[in-house]
Design an enzyme around this catalytic site. Structure first.
Site, PDB file in Angstrom:
ATOM      1  N   ARG A 199      28.617  28.990   9.109  1.00  8.17           N
ATOM      2  CA  ARG A 199      28.069  27.807   8.353  1.00  8.17           C
ATOM      3  C   ARG A 199      28.640  26.752   8.734  1.00  8.17           C
ATOM      4  NH1 ARG A 199      24.252  30.363   7.067  1.00  8.17           N
ATOM      5  NH2 ARG A 199      23.543  31.165   5.173  1.00  8.17           N
ATOM      6  N   HIS A 201      19.685  26.181  13.385  1.00  9.47           N
ATOM      7  CA  HIS A 201      19.856  27.453  12.740  1.00  9.47           C
ATOM      8  C   HIS A 201      18.969  28.427  12.970  1.00  9.47           C
ATOM      9  CE1 HIS A 201      21.545  28.387   8.487  1.00  9.47           C
ATOM     10  NE2 HIS A 201      21.061  29.856   8.900  1.00  9.47           N
TER      11      HIS A 201
END
Ligand code: NDP
Ligand code: OXD
Length: 309
Positions: free
Chosen positions: A224, A272
């Protein structure tokens, strides 16, 4: 009773079709048109809607549309009594292993340097190291970290893993807990972050962590964005302590157009995509969870709010 599809930024149509085909008697509603709130028994969730789940009194489970559950567990106001189920899609392991292998090989074989040389018209070769002499460190040895470790071991790399609890994985040097973080970092020439985002792991990749790596080390972050202190990463890259970084996840996604990461010569960016959900296998997992709830069988991959993942 109904399933609510509440995934921001994800087109509902294919999922409504594939889940509906497998469970024809299940009504599927799409946020924000949820109708009578009392009808909602399950919610498939991605993005920023966790706090809204409190409005559904019959809710029995929240199914994360991703492997990470930080978007749910870290949201104040989410219904605490409702179990949160991680999406463990078999396709994630293969996708993440490909992403990590690609970036490890890119740094290991200095293809980042050769790309730069091409831009500058330079014909210069550099010494080639063996995989056995290259020390890779994987932070987070869960479902994804251990799949990546197995792929790297198969190529002959010297792999270590860091986790919360001790692990014994063939071919992988195991480190665990806070006390073993610094020795783990000190041997990680290429550091791969596959941790979940929790109170303990937030901003774990800071100035001290980068200083603990061997000089000229590399970072691959697919965990993350909030694992990284951005300013410390930039300082470590600019000082040469870090040789490069491959980043797939960011504090703000999409990464703002004017963010300095976009144009930094030592940073490569992907949006992502390290491991994307596969419609067929993810549908099977989601359907299995709903069947388990209906049949009163135990759920798999339930997140533990106390651990944060
Ligand atoms: P898992 O829950 O299976 O594994 C998490 C690992 O992290 C475990 O090994 C766990 O240790 C370790 N860990 C957690 N907290 C700590 C801590 N404080 N100190 C040391 N180790 C810790 O998760 P997954 O492998 O399925 O996924 C990992 C993350 O990858 C997700 O949470 C998500 O953020 C990210 N992800 C990114 C994607 C992308 O496309 N970029 C796609 C999918 C996921 P232990 O084994 O002891 O419990
Ligand atoms: C994630 C995912 O958790 O994409 O990042 O599944």
């Amino acid at each position: 009773m109904a399933l609510l599809f509440a995934c921001t930024g994800i087109s509902p149509e294919p999922w409504v079709a594939s889940i509906g085909a497998a469970l024809p008697d299940l009504e599927i509603r799409v946020w924000p048109d949820y109708g009578d709130a009392e009808d909602i028994e399950y919610a498939l969730l991605w993005g920023s809607l966790a706090a809204e789940m409190g409005r559904f009194p019959s809710l029995r489970a929240v199914l994360s549309f991703g492997a990470g559950v930080d978007h749910i567990l870290n949201t104040p106001g989410r219904p605490q009594h409702v179990p949160v189920v991680r999406l463990v899609d078999p396709a994630f392991q293969a996708g993440m292993a490909e992403y990590v292998l690609y970036n490890v090989l890119r740094f290991h074989r200095q293809f980042d340097v050769y790309e730069d040389q091409q831009r500058r018209g330079l014909w210069v070769d550099h010494a080639q190291r063996t995989p056995a002499s290259r020390r890779i460190g994987i932070m987070g040895m869960g479902i994804l970290g251990s799949a990546c470790a197995a792929s790297l071991v198969a190529l002959g790399f010297d792999v270590a893993g860091w986790s919360r609890s001790p692990k014994s994985i063939a071919g992988v040097s195991g480190f665990h807990g806070k006390d073993e973080l610094t020795p783990f970092l000190a041997r990680s020439e290429i550091l791969v972050c596959l941790l979940p985002l929790t109170a303990e792991t937030e901003e774990i990749l800071d100035r001290d962590a980068f200083a603990a790596l061997p000089p000229g080390g590399y970072l691959i972050n697919a965990g993350r964005g909030r694992h990284v202190v951005d300013a410390d990463l930039l300082a470590a890259l600019d000082s040469g302590q870090l040789g490069g970084a491959a980043l797939d996840v960011f504090r703000t996604e999409p990464l703002p157009k004017d963010h300095v990461f976009w144009t930094h010569p030592k940073i490569s960016i992907t949006p992502h995509i390290a491991a994307l959900v596969n419609e067929e296998s993810a549908t099977a997992t989601i359907v299995d969870t709903i069947r388990r709830l209906r049949d009163g069988r135990p759920l798999l991959n339930v997140a533990d709010p106390a651990r944060g993942y």
